[in-house]
Motif scaffolding. Structure first.
Motif, PDB file in Angstrom:
ATOM      1  N   SER A   1       0.823  -1.198   0.000  1.00  0.00           N
ATOM      2  CA  SER A   1       0.000   0.000   0.000  1.00  0.00           C
ATOM      3  C   SER A   1       0.864   1.258   0.000  1.00  0.00           C
ATOM      4  O   SER A   1       1.679   1.462   0.906  1.00  0.00           O
ATOM      5  CB  SER A   1      -0.904  -0.008   1.245  1.00  0.00           C
ATOM      6  OG  SER A   1      -1.471   1.261   1.458  1.00  0.00           O
ATOM      7  N   LEU A   2       0.665   2.084  -1.007  1.00  0.00           N
ATOM      8  CA  LEU A   2       1.374   3.361  -1.072  1.00  0.00           C
ATOM      9  C   LEU A   2       0.987   4.239   0.116  1.00  0.00           C
ATOM     10  O   LEU A   2       1.835   4.899   0.707  1.00  0.00           O
ATOM     11  CB  LEU A   2       1.036   4.065  -2.389  1.00  0.00           C
ATOM     12  CG  LEU A   2       2.108   4.920  -3.024  1.00  0.00           C
ATOM     13  CD1 LEU A   2       3.283   4.067  -3.474  1.00  0.00           C
ATOM     14  CD2 LEU A   2       1.538   5.679  -4.203  1.00  0.00           C
ATOM     15  N   ALA A   3      -0.281   4.214   0.472  1.00  0.00           N
ATOM     16  CA  ALA A   3      -0.757   5.030   1.591  1.00  0.00           C
ATOM     17  C   ALA A   3      -0.108   4.598   2.902  1.00  0.00           C
ATOM     18  O   ALA A   3       0.283   5.441   3.713  1.00  0.00           O
ATOM     19  CB  ALA A   3      -2.278   4.956   1.690  1.00  0.00           C
ATOM     20  N   GLU A   4       0.020   3.299   3.120  1.00  0.00           N
ATOM     21  CA  GLU A   4       0.658   2.819   4.346  1.00  0.00           C
ATOM     22  C   GLU A   4       2.134   3.213   4.388  1.00  0.00           C
ATOM     23  O   GLU A   4       2.641   3.603   5.442  1.00  0.00           O
ATOM     24  CB  GLU A   4       0.501   1.308   4.473  1.00  0.00           C
ATOM     25  CG  GLU A   4      -0.916   0.892   4.815  1.00  0.00           C
ATOM     26  CD  GLU A   4      -1.094  -0.617   4.885  1.00  0.00           C
ATOM     27  OE1 GLU A   4      -0.091  -1.362   4.911  1.00  0.00           O
ATOM     28  OE2 GLU A   4      -2.259  -1.061   4.912  1.00  0.00           O
ATOM     29  N   SER A   5       2.809   3.115   3.248  1.00  0.00           N
ATOM     30  CA  SER A   5       4.219   3.540   3.192  1.00  0.00           C
ATOM     31  C   SER A   5       4.334   5.027   3.473  1.00  0.00           C
ATOM     32  O   SER A   5       5.190   5.469   4.235  1.00  0.00           O
ATOM     33  CB  SER A   5       4.827   3.203   1.832  1.00  0.00           C
ATOM     34  OG  SER A   5       4.900   1.813   1.653  1.00  0.00           O
ATOM     35  N   ARG A   6       3.468   5.830   2.854  1.00  0.00           N
ATOM     36  CA  ARG A   6       3.465   7.282   3.079  1.00  0.00           C
ATOM     37  C   ARG A   6       3.250   7.592   4.550  1.00  0.00           C
ATOM     38  O   ARG A   6       3.958   8.414   5.137  1.00  0.00           O
ATOM     39  CB  ARG A   6       2.365   7.931   2.238  1.00  0.00           C
ATOM     40  CG  ARG A   6       2.244   9.440   2.426  1.00  0.00           C
ATOM     41  CD  ARG A   6       0.859   9.968   2.126  1.00  0.00           C
ATOM     42  NE  ARG A   6      -0.130   9.352   2.986  1.00  0.00           N
ATOM     43  CZ  ARG A   6      -1.404   9.161   2.631  1.00  0.00           C
ATOM     44  NH1 ARG A   6      -1.843   9.531   1.449  1.00  0.00           N
ATOM     45  NH2 ARG A   6      -2.253   8.591   3.476  1.00  0.00           N
ATOM     46  N   ASP A   7       2.280   6.924   5.158  1.00  0.00           N
ATOM     47  CA  ASP A   7       1.952   7.198   6.556  1.00  0.00           C
ATOM     48  C   ASP A   7       3.092   6.797   7.491  1.00  0.00           C
ATOM     49  O   ASP A   7       3.341   7.464   8.488  1.00  0.00           O
ATOM     50  CB  ASP A   7       0.657   6.503   6.938  1.00  0.00           C
ATOM     51  CG  ASP A   7      -0.553   7.095   6.227  1.00  0.00           C
ATOM     52  OD1 ASP A   7      -0.434   8.188   5.631  1.00  0.00           O
ATOM     53  OD2 ASP A   7      -1.620   6.450   6.245  1.00  0.00           O
ATOM     54  N   LEU A   8       3.794   5.715   7.160  1.00  0.00           N
ATOM     55  CA  LEU A   8       4.938   5.295   7.964  1.00  0.00           C
ATOM     56  C   LEU A   8       6.042   6.354   7.912  1.00  0.00           C
ATOM     57  O   LEU A   8       6.631   6.706   8.925  1.00  0.00           O
ATOM     58  CB  LEU A   8       5.462   3.941   7.470  1.00  0.00           C
ATOM     59  CG  LEU A   8       6.533   3.274   8.315  1.00  0.00           C
ATOM     60  CD1 LEU A   8       6.004   2.952   9.710  1.00  0.00           C
ATOM     61  CD2 LEU A   8       7.020   2.005   7.625  1.00  0.00           C
TER      62      LEU A   8
END
Length: 119
Positions: A62-69
């Motif tokens: 997930s791009l969103a999960e990577s961004r949020d991390l």
């Protein structure tokens, strides 16, 4: 451990390269590195709420999960010129992201102990 500055120059126009930048950033954060992820060109859109959530690439995380991390443990920056060309303002970005320009990027990558990667 060295700090890592990653510049993502591709968005939906080159999803594999874009995903690689986000994946490496997330992996580096998980390894304990100080990570700064820069979004330039079409990647600038992924600094806005909902955009990373719409990204789909088979067999990719997930791009969103990577961004949020990265947002939780590092820094997320959208290129000022790239943002301006797309009508994106700092108020449009996800919480914690910022807009900055070439001088800030150069300052980050020229610091002692920094490794820079461009995707």
């Amino acid at each position: 451990m060295r700090s890592l500055v990653i510049k993502c120059t591709a968005g939906g126009d080159d999803p594999e390269r874009c995903n690689q930048a986000f994946s490496v950033a997330a992996a580096a954060v998980a390894a304990g590195a100080d990570v700064s992820l820069w979004l330039t060109g079409e990647a600038a859109w992924f600094g806005m709420p909902g955009r990373a959530e719409e990204f789909v690439l088979p067999l990719a995380g997930s791009l969103a999960e990577s961004r949020d991390l990265v947002l939780e443990h590092g820094r997320l920056t959208v290129c000022s010129q790239c943002a301006a060309r797309r009508g994106i303002t700092e108020a449009d970005l996800v919480e914690g992201a910022r807009v900055a320009g070439a001088a800030s990027f150069a300052e980050e990558i020229l610091a002692d102990g920094v490794q820079a990667l461009v995707y």
